[in-house]
Design an enzyme around this catalytic site. Structure first.
Site, mmCIF file in Angstrom:
data_model
loop_
_atom_site.group_PDB
_atom_site.id
_atom_site.type_symbol
_atom_site.label_atom_id
_atom_site.label_comp_id
_atom_site.label_asym_id
_atom_site.label_seq_id
_atom_site.Cartn_x
_atom_site.Cartn_y
_atom_site.Cartn_z
ATOM 1 N N ARG A 191 6.139 -4.461 1.180
ATOM 2 C CA ARG A 191 6.038 -3.216 1.948
ATOM 3 C C ARG A 191 5.613 -3.599 3.376
ATOM 4 O O ARG A 191 4.578 -4.233 3.561
ATOM 5 C CB ARG A 191 5.023 -2.266 1.293
ATOM 6 C CG ARG A 191 5.427 -1.889 -0.143
ATOM 7 C CD ARG A 191 4.662 -0.687 -0.648
ATOM 8 N NE ARG A 191 5.032 0.520 0.055
ATOM 9 C CZ ARG A 191 4.324 1.651 0.014
ATOM 10 N NH1 ARG A 191 3.201 1.696 -0.688
ATOM 11 N NH2 ARG A 191 4.716 2.709 0.680
ATOM 12 N N ARG A 245 -0.787 1.127 -4.763
ATOM 13 C CA ARG A 245 -0.389 1.598 -3.441
ATOM 14 C C ARG A 245 -1.624 1.976 -2.644
ATOM 15 O O ARG A 245 -2.721 1.965 -3.175
ATOM 16 C CB ARG A 245 0.588 2.780 -3.569
ATOM 17 C CG ARG A 245 0.113 3.776 -4.639
ATOM 18 C CD ARG A 245 0.303 5.180 -4.314
ATOM 19 N NE ARG A 245 -0.317 5.582 -3.068
ATOM 20 C CZ ARG A 245 -1.601 5.899 -2.930
ATOM 21 N NH1 ARG A 245 -2.468 5.845 -3.938
ATOM 22 N NH2 ARG A 245 -2.079 6.277 -1.763
ATOM 23 N N ASP A 299 -2.267 3.262 7.552
ATOM 24 C CA ASP A 299 -1.666 2.011 7.072
ATOM 25 C C ASP A 299 -1.732 0.931 8.131
ATOM 26 O O ASP A 299 -1.734 -0.262 7.824
ATOM 27 C CB ASP A 299 -0.225 2.246 6.629
ATOM 28 C CG ASP A 299 -0.219 2.831 5.238
ATOM 29 O OD1 ASP A 299 -0.479 4.033 5.103
ATOM 30 O OD2 ASP A 299 -0.013 2.061 4.282
HETATM 31 O O1 MRU Z 1 3.005 4.895 0.402
HETATM 32 P P1 MRU Z 1 1.534 4.866 0.059
HETATM 33 O O2 MRU Z 1 1.166 5.788 -1.049
HETATM 34 O O3 MRU Z 1 1.051 3.454 -0.143
HETATM 35 O O4 MRU Z 1 0.852 5.408 1.386
HETATM 36 C C1 MRU Z 1 -0.534 5.537 1.427
HETATM 37 C C2 MRU Z 1 -1.036 6.125 2.690
HETATM 38 O O5 MRU Z 1 -0.288 6.510 3.560
HETATM 39 C C3 MRU Z 1 -2.526 6.164 2.855
HETATM 40 O O6 MRU Z 1 -2.893 7.243 3.654
HETATM 41 C C4 MRU Z 1 -3.013 4.867 3.525
HETATM 42 O O7 MRU Z 1 -2.434 3.743 2.920
HETATM 43 C C5 MRU Z 1 -4.487 4.755 3.491
HETATM 44 S S1 MRU Z 1 -5.101 4.537 1.852
HETATM 45 C C6 MRU Z 1 -6.786 4.357 1.975
#
Ligand code: MRU
Length: 342
Positions: free
Chosen positions: A87, A44, A233
């Site tokens: 995702r 993730r 993201d």
């Molecule tokens: O749902 P996740 O754990 O994949 O979400 C991750 C985040 O929101 C992070 O802040 C983002 O992906 C940046 S990771 C360098």
């Protein structure tokens, strides 16, 4: 620590759903397993999702038998589609797949395309780590000796090809011998802050305090926090940022209390095709992530649940966006565009 790696024809990754209780490595040799690992969040974090998808394409390609380039690219399509349907929010996933599909189209014959796809996935991984180190060095300029920094979710080595983004900035500050202390919000529902960020910070020898998400306003209002740094993201052309659910709350509370709010992300997380955060797709995840904590029920059976995995922070709350091309401030529209021109 490598969240994801290509080892002897397979993808090896740390199963992040099992951390911090146990360190389990998964070895995947089927692209469908990679898609499922992304969906289930065994891997993730936006950059790591992109890298997993790229290696997933390389893996899918290795398994294709085709007599012509046309047959090969036709058989590669479902691989790309399966990986893209995992995702929706992190743009790194779609950018990585686009890049891999371009490489496949440009190749001459099946054997060479397979090699080129693996090389491209490795390149993507290397580029991400280099970008993270660079943006972290830029970001560390914003951190002064003695700072207490609040962060949310996990943006470290686990979420990337290496080093991290927001957590990378904190690591770089520490490497510059600045004393820093980190307030880590637990990040319900899946507790990436409590489970993963604390686990990483302990390994880097960076002192921290874990707090429940509900405590962030309290600490921001008490003058205890010098700045907030989070990852992203997807960043729209106007600087609006999609990041882990709860980021928006932090940004508003930071503004209310006069605390700078920074977003650290590689340019691979910027999506100039979307004019604002309203256009960013927000992933909705399963109810059991909210009704349960680590498998233990915390609500009556069958209650109605909402579970958006991300929220949008409007650009007006963001003091600066830290990228490998430098630190970007308002006006975001022109300055983000310039990053891709130069
Ligand atoms: O749902 P996740 O754990 O994949 O979400 C991750 C985040 O929101 C992070 O802040 C983002 O992906 C940046 S990771 C360098």
């Amino acid at each position: 620590m490598k969240a994801i790696e290509w080892v002897s024809g397979k993808i090896r990754l740390i199963d992040q759903t099992r951390l911090p209780w146990e360190m389990v490595f998964l070895e995947l040799d089927d692209y469908r397993e990679v898609a499922s690992a992304i969906k289930e969040m065994q891997i993730r974090g936006a950059p790591a999702i992109g890298i997993a998808a790229a290696y997933g394409m390389a893996l899918g390609a290795q398994g294709i038998e085709a007599a012509s380039k046309e047959e090969f690219t036709a058989k590669l399509r479902p691989v790309s589609e399966t990986l893209s349907a995992t995702r929706p929010t992190a743009v790194n996933l779609f950018k990585a797949l686009e890049r891999m599909n371009r490489v496949a189209e440009a190749g001459e014959d099946v054997a060479r395309i397979k090699e080129a796809l693996l090389a491209e996935a490795k390149k993507l991984e290397e580029e991400n780590e280099a970008a993270n180190r660079k943006l972290s060095t830029y970001g560390a300029e914003l951190i002064r000796d003695g700072f207490t920094i609040m962060t949310h979710c996990n943006t470290g080595a686990l979420a990337t090809a290496g080093y991290g983004t927001a957590l990378g900035v904190i690591r770089a500050a520490k490497e510059q011998s600045k004393a820093v202390h980190v307030f880590v919000s637990e990040t319900r529902p899946l507790l990436q802050g409590a489970r993963l960020t604390t686990w990483e910070l302990a390994q880097y020898g960076i002192p921290f305090t874990l707090i429940a998400d509900t405590m962030t306003g309290h600490f921001l209002s008490r003058g205890r926090i010098d700045c907030v740094i989070v990852g992203a993201d997807r960043i729209a052309a106007n600087g609006d940022v999609a990041n882990k659910i709860g980021t928006y709350n932090l940004a508003v509370l930071a503004r209310e209390n006069g605390v700078p709010f920074y977003v650290a992300a590689p340019t691979s997380s910027i999506d100039l095709s979307l004019s604002s955060g309203d256009e960013i797709p927000i992933e909705e995840r399963g109810a059991e992530e909210v009704t349960h904590v680590s498998g233990v029920p915390i609500a009556p059976v069958g209650v109605g649940v909402a579970n958006p995995a991300f929220d949008i922070t409007p650009h007006r709350y963001i003091s600066a966006i830290i990228t490998e091309k430098g630190i970007i401030r308002e006006p975001y529209v022109e300055r983000l565009r310039k990053v891709f021109q130069g």
